[in-house]
Design an enzyme around this catalytic site. Structure first.
Site, PDB file in Angstrom:
ATOM      1  N   ARG A  41       0.824  -1.221   0.000  1.00 47.79           N
ATOM      2  CA  ARG A  41       0.000   0.000   0.000  1.00 47.79           C
ATOM      3  C   ARG A  41       0.849   1.258   0.000  1.00 47.79           C
ATOM      4  NH1 ARG A  41      -3.516  -1.416   5.141  1.00 47.79           N
ATOM      5  NH2 ARG A  41      -1.455  -2.226   5.689  1.00 47.79           N
ATOM      6  N   THR A  60      10.213   1.357  10.721  1.00 45.91           N
ATOM      7  CA  THR A  60      10.320   1.445  12.179  1.00 45.91           C
ATOM      8  C   THR A  60      10.609   0.059  12.757  1.00 45.91           C
ATOM      9  OG1 THR A  60       7.926   1.143  12.488  1.00 45.91           O
ATOM     10  CG2 THR A  60       8.734   3.399  12.269  1.00 45.91           C
ATOM     11  N   MET A  93       7.176  10.379   8.160  1.00 47.43           N
ATOM     12  CA  MET A  93       7.560  11.375   7.168  1.00 47.43           C
ATOM     13  C   MET A  93       6.517  12.471   6.985  1.00 47.43           C
ATOM     14  SD  MET A  93      10.547  10.594   5.924  1.00 47.43           S
ATOM     15  CE  MET A  93      11.639   9.196   6.180  1.00 47.43           C
ATOM     16  N   HIS A 152      -3.538   2.383  15.390  1.00 49.79           N
ATOM     17  CA  HIS A 152      -3.212   2.022  14.015  1.00 49.79           C
ATOM     18  C   HIS A 152      -4.064   0.843  13.548  1.00 49.79           C
ATOM     19  CE1 HIS A 152       0.376   4.511  14.698  1.00 49.79           C
ATOM     20  NE2 HIS A 152       0.488   4.566  13.382  1.00 49.79           N
ATOM     21  N   LYS A 158      -0.636  -3.604  11.592  1.00 48.90           N
ATOM     22  CA  LYS A 158       0.647  -3.088  12.086  1.00 48.90           C
ATOM     23  C   LYS A 158       1.266  -4.089  13.048  1.00 48.90           C
ATOM     24  CE  LYS A 158       2.906   1.059  13.897  1.00 48.90           C
ATOM     25  NZ  LYS A 158       3.862   1.038  12.772  1.00 48.90           N
TER      26      LYS A 158
END
Length: 277
Positions: free
Chosen positions: A23, A110, A135, A165, A169
């Site tokens: 994605r 991460t 970002m 989230h 994740k």
């Protein structure tokens, strides 16, 4: 100290994307195509990806002539910079190749261990790199606000960080939440490793006023919500950032790509990119 190379021409910046079938990878590829000053040069993915061998912009109904490949050298051939939002192990392999080939990197991955971060820092002595857990321009402005708030609310306020989230994740707390904790702890003169509290259950006793608490929520398709609560006596201050689309991450990544033009070595973050340091 980063080394600076002479400014290059106005030629498009040649960008490779890791995780091209995912994605985030697709969002980055679309943003590159629409940017006007960047061009897609390479597309990487894991060997098991169903996208291997297909055109990187096929999902847009367009042909770019850039095939998705698992061959790192092939994916980086001719690229000026790699954007990587994958997993720690994959990112480390990509960065090793970048260092060998002289390709700059923008890293949004991460979940790195301290040893892995040290390995990345070693690569940054050979190539220019922007590394940030988030970002998004808005998130990084939020980090600056948190630094200011923590300094002003240094006493009499309990600090809790709540993040949410999507169900897919794999790490918790999020890298962004941890970065928020690091920024706040630094502003307060604390070490996050010593004051962070990641779980509470049962009889925990009274809250340690020097602690910074974390809570993680996982569910549905939540792109990313982060709230920092400063809870005092008689008032609460909440600083919140909510992402509705990964577009913000893609646009921030392209700002990082542009920032790296003309830089040959050094480790930078989004504060550098946005002029917030």
């Amino acid at each position: 100290m980063a080394n600076l190379a002479p400014e290059s021409s106005n030629a498009p910046i040649r960008v490779a994307v890791a995780g091209a079938s995912g994605r985030m990878g697709r969002m980055l590829i679309e943003a590159i195509r629409d940017s006007g000053d960047c061009v897609l040069m390479g597309a990487l993915d894991v060997p098991a990806s169903l996208g291997i061998g297909s055109d990187a912009t096929a999902f847009l109904g367009l042909a770019s002539g850039v095939p998705i490949t698992a061959d790192i050298d092939q994916g980086l051939a001719g690229a000026d910079v790699l954007i990587d939002f994958t997993r720690p192990e994959g990112t480390l392999a990509h960065l090793a190749a970048c260092a060998r080939l002289g390709v700059s990197a923008v890293v949004g991955t991460t979940g790195f261990t301290e040893a892995q971060k040290a390995e990345i820092a070693a690569h940054a002595q050979r190539i220019a790199m922007v590394m940030a857990p988030n970002m998004s321009v808005g998130v990084n402005v939020t980090l600056k606000l948190l630094d200011m708030a923590a300094r002003a609310l240094a006493t009499g306020y309990d600090i809790e960080i709540i993040e949410a989230h999507h169900r897919h994740k794999v790490d918790a707390p999020s890298g962004t939440a941890l970065k928020m904790g690091e920024v706040i702890a630094h502003a307060l003169g604390r070490d996050l490793k010593e004051c962070a509290v990641y779980a509470r259950e049962g009889v925990t006793g009274e809250r340690d006023p020097s602690s910074i608490g974390f809570a993680s929520v996982r569910g549905g398709d939540i792109v990313g919500d982060h709230t920092v609560l400063f809870a005092g006596t008689g008032e609460r201050i909440e600083i919140t950032h909510k992402s509705a689309s990964r577009t913000t991450y893609a646009q921030g990544s392209l700002r990082a790509v542009r920032f790296l033009r003309g830089r040959t070595a050094g480790m930078f973050d989004m504060f550098d990119v946005l002029g917030l340091n």
